[in-house]
Design a protein around this motif. Sequence first.
Motif: not given
Length: 268
Positions: A61-75, A42-54
């Motif tokens: 992905m293995g013990p040390d990584y996580t894969f994400f899909i984030v949905y949000g709004r751009v202006s 969520m922090q990364l999404a906010g810094k990328m300018g995604l609003e109302a991100a989810m």
Amino acid sequence: MTSSIVRPYGDTTGDGRIQVSFTLPVPFGTPAQQARAEGAAMQLAGKMGLEAAMVVHAKGMGPDYTFFIVYGRVSHLVDLSQVTVTEREFPLLSPAEVNLRIRTGLGRKLVVVGACVGTDAHTVGIDAILNVKGHSGEKGLEYYREIRVVNLGSQVAVPDLVARSAAEGADAVLVSQVVTQRDAHITNAREMSAAFRATAPQSGARNWPPLLVVGGPRFDPSMAAGLGVDKIFGKGTTPGEVASYLAYALAPDSGAAADADQEAGASA
Ligand code: B12
């Protein structure tokens, strides 16, 4: 009149909703780790300018990584009038037209040497272009009567490619690079083009250095000059496009195209 300004479409027209995926080097094991991982996304999404991100998907992905899909709004808006498209500089020819143009423009078979260089073992792409079975319903270059294909396969060392190209009298060298980790495709393409240019013309060579062509799914076709090559083909390339380019670049047009209709339909 259709506007040239558009916005992304997620749930409703013009709502600006987009979806992005990425991986962070954070674990996704315990509930506490999962909450922290999603917070990081969520922090990364906010810094990328995604609003109302989810975060709509998160998976360890293995013990040390996580894969994400984030949905949000751009202006941001997209201005279609500012979109630039690289135009193909050569006509698309049928196999019969390519053969005719080589025969009349070059007067002999056009020799193509192909390989995957470096440690790259992904041969499906270069085989799709070279092998007779081809790709996307088009036959590969081996099918063309006026093209002689030498396919060296995978993990070819650049000095070996240069030596073999000289020995075969290559008119064109086709190199595939699929792995892009640490920009290996860029480095290898530059190394390849530099090696050809640094090698003295071979005795009896008709065309040195040969036409240098690279291809692979993550190349930007506008990068040819920066890589020291003549042409770059990207994802989704078909054999017919490559054959048409080779004919255009290596076999001067001597009015062959005008006669090609007569040959079209005959065996290529
Ligand atoms: C099949 C495959 C393999 C097979 C390859 C078998 C073979 N003989 O080729 C095997 C299992 C061996 C393999 C191994 C590995 N792979 Co692999 N592989 C794939 C996969 C699933 C499909 C690639 C493919 O065949 N595409 C189909 C062809 C037709 O498409 P193409 O290559 O884009 O080619 C077209 C165009 O690009 C163009 N083109 C391509 N080359 C050229 C050349 C010229 C001259 C021209 C004109 C055009 C042209 O024309 C073609 C037709 O349109 C991709 C993922 C994917 N879905 O793309 C991963 C992928 C390429 N592999 C990957 C990786 C990481 C590996 C490994 C490192 C995995 C590992 N840890 O061991 C190893 C590396 C082995 C090595 N030394 O290279 C990554 C690369 C990531 C990156 N950014 O570099 C990918 C993207 C998967 C991923 N998402 O992580 N792989």
